[in-house]
Write a protein that holds these residues in place. Structure first.
Motif, PDB file in Angstrom:
ATOM      1  N   SER A  71       0.835  -1.190   0.000  1.00 24.97           N
ATOM      2  CA  SER A  71       0.000   0.000   0.000  1.00 24.97           C
ATOM      3  C   SER A  71       0.863   1.231   0.000  1.00 24.97           C
ATOM      4  N   GLU A  72       0.260   2.314  -0.525  1.00 26.21           N
ATOM      5  CA  GLU A  72       0.953   3.586  -0.565  1.00 26.21           C
ATOM      6  C   GLU A  72       0.161   4.569   0.267  1.00 26.21           C
ATOM      7  N   THR A  73       0.836   5.205   1.198  1.00 22.10           N
ATOM      8  CA  THR A  73       0.156   6.127   2.099  1.00 22.10           C
ATOM      9  C   THR A  73       0.635   7.551   1.891  1.00 22.10           C
ATOM     10  N   SER A 125       2.814  -1.636 -11.735  1.00 20.34           N
ATOM     11  CA  SER A 125       4.005  -2.449 -11.977  1.00 20.34           C
ATOM     12  C   SER A 125       5.163  -1.586 -12.479  1.00 20.34           C
ATOM     13  N   ARG A 126       4.831  -0.641 -13.365  1.00 16.34           N
ATOM     14  CA  ARG A 126       5.883   0.230 -13.889  1.00 16.34           C
ATOM     15  C   ARG A 126       6.467   1.098 -12.776  1.00 16.34           C
ATOM     16  N   ARG A 127       5.597   1.619 -11.910  1.00 19.11           N
ATOM     17  CA  ARG A 127       6.080   2.434 -10.813  1.00 19.11           C
ATOM     18  C   ARG A 127       6.938   1.605  -9.851  1.00 19.11           C
ATOM     19  N   ALA A 141      -3.039  -1.728 -13.108  1.00 23.60           N
ATOM     20  CA  ALA A 141      -2.033  -2.717 -12.729  1.00 23.60           C
ATOM     21  C   ALA A 141      -0.724  -2.480 -13.472  1.00 23.60           C
ATOM     22  N   LEU A 142      -0.832  -2.106 -14.755  1.00 21.84           N
ATOM     23  CA  LEU A 142       0.365  -1.819 -15.530  1.00 21.84           C
ATOM     24  C   LEU A 142       1.103  -0.608 -14.972  1.00 21.84           C
ATOM     25  N   ALA A 200      -6.548   0.082  -8.578  1.00 26.59           N
ATOM     26  CA  ALA A 200      -5.661  -0.735  -9.409  1.00 26.59           C
ATOM     27  C   ALA A 200      -4.242  -0.187  -9.424  1.00 26.59           C
ATOM     28  N   GLN A 201      -4.107   1.129  -9.307  1.00 24.56           N
ATOM     29  CA  GLN A 201      -2.775   1.736  -9.332  1.00 24.56           C
ATOM     30  C   GLN A 201      -2.066   1.668  -7.988  1.00 24.56           C
ATOM     31  N   ARG A 202      -2.835   1.599  -6.906  1.00 25.33           N
ATOM     32  CA  ARG A 202      -2.222   1.774  -5.587  1.00 25.33           C
ATOM     33  C   ARG A 202      -2.354   0.570  -4.657  1.00 25.33           C
TER      34      ARG A 202
END
Length: 376
Positions: free
Chosen positions: A2-4, A142-144, A138-139, A86-88
């Motif tokens: 997770s990103e906070t 993954s790239r990040r 998701a892409l 999906a991004q985080r």
């Protein structure tokens, strides 16, 4: 994972502006219907849910998805929430939110069907849109993650390179300190011997005083020259013959013994070595330094006492270097104070050459013994 991280102010402003435009367009299409009041209320709540997605993506997306089951004006916030999750968040969590969003829009299609398209086609488009959002998010995640991993790897590689450079510099400084000690301690102890003679025998003849002063001057000059050679050698590549010449080895041992005898030191050398030329250069240099350090220690701590030097060895057997001298008389004063680091550095030098160094002092004698490998 997770990103906070706190949302960027521009991200907040963009989310508010985008959701506001999309909600306004959706409300414009619902104007005049009996559920218009409900749509306005849901629009306000969906805008709040969209803002909450910046800090709590899963909870904000689920809230907007729940509102999307009752009104299409919440669809922009629900789909944006699916993309945020999906991004985080991890893929299983994102897939679960996507499935909930599809189910909510199926409920919306059953309760408030679109007259312009059939339910099956509308449901197919909703599933395709959510699938595209899931894959896109998701892409991006993954790239990040890949970029973060590469950045951390680059930082670690840079730190490792810095550590290796620091270790190389420290090793070079230790090597320089050992070389300076080995060379200068020997040469300056000779100078101190003759200077002591000048101090304690002022009644000597002018010729003797001149000779001793000349030896002191020559010894100081040689000490400075050897210091220059050591520094030059340590800065040169091993394969570069230019500069100060090769480091001393066992072939230079006679000169070392001769210097000690000229300084008044009684040295008895017994050499039982089959072929000094066959000794590896590193072992030859180390053996020279062992004898040099032994003579220097005897001259400083036991002045006037005889020194016995033994060298024994052959290819296939270890090279034995043994230096013995009696202890000084009780009333004797050491010629020069010792730092206590000579034998420490010599032990490390012998260990790096693959050998072993022992030293022992008794009431009868002081013994320094080194064993160096001599391959067959």
């Amino acid at each position: 994972m997770s990103e906070t991280r706190s949302p960027h102010p521009f991200a907040v402003a963009g989310m508010v502006l985008g959701m506001g435009v999309l909600t306004t367009v959706a409300l414009w299409g619902q104007a005049g219907r009996p559920t218009w009041g409900l749509d306005v209320a849901i629009a306000v709540m969906s805008l709040a849910a969209a803002l909450a997605q910046l800090w709590w993506p899963v909870h904000g997306a689920l809230a907007a998805t729940l509102l999307a089951a009752f009104s299409p004006v919440a669809t922009p916030a629900a789909t944006a929430g699916a993309l945020q999750v999906a991004q985080r968040r991890r893929l299983p969590v994102a897939a679960a939110v996507t499935a909930v969003g599809m189910a909510a829009h199926l409920v919306q299609g059953l309760w408030r069907p679109n007259s312009g398209i059939s339910l099956s086609w509308w449901w197919l488009l909703i599933c395709a849109a959510y699938g595209a959002l899931l894959g896109w998010g998701a892409l991006a995640r993954s790239r990040r993650a890949l970029l973060t991993s590469l950045r951390e790897r680059a930082d670690r590689a840079e730190a490792e390179q810095g550590r290796r450079i620091a270790e190389a510099r420290m090793a070079e400084r230790r090597r320089l300190a050992r070389e300076m000690h080995d060379v200068l301690a020997h040469r300056l102890s000779l100078v101190a011997t003759h200077a002591g003679a000048l101090e304690y025998r002022p009644d000597s003849s002018p010729d003797r005083l001149a000779t001793a002063a000349g030896v002191v001057r020559t010894g100081v000059h040689q000490a400075l020259e050897e210091l220059r050679q050591v520094i030059t050698l340590l800065r040169e590549q091993d394969d570069d013959p230019d500069g100060a010449g090769p480091l001393p080895g066992l072939a230079d041992l006679p000169d070392l013994i001769a210097d000690a005898r000229r300084a008044g030191q009684s040295v008895r050398l017994r050499e039982e070595v089959a072929d000094t030329a066959a000794l590896p250069p590193a072992a030859s240099r180390t053996a020279y330094r062992v004898v040099q350090e032994g003579l220097t220690n005897a001259r400083k701590h036991a002045p006037g006492q005889p020194v016995d030097v033994l060298l024994r060895g052959a290819p296939g057997t270890p090279l034995l270097i043994e230096i013995r001298n009696p202890p000084p008389p009780a009333e004797a004063v050491p010629l020069a104070p010792g730092s206590g680091l000579g034998l420490v550095g010599l032990t490390e030098r012998v260990r790096l050459a693959g050998g072993q160094l022992d030293h022992q002092g008794t009431a009868a004698e002081f013994r320094l013994q080194a064993r160096l490998p001599w391959p067959a």
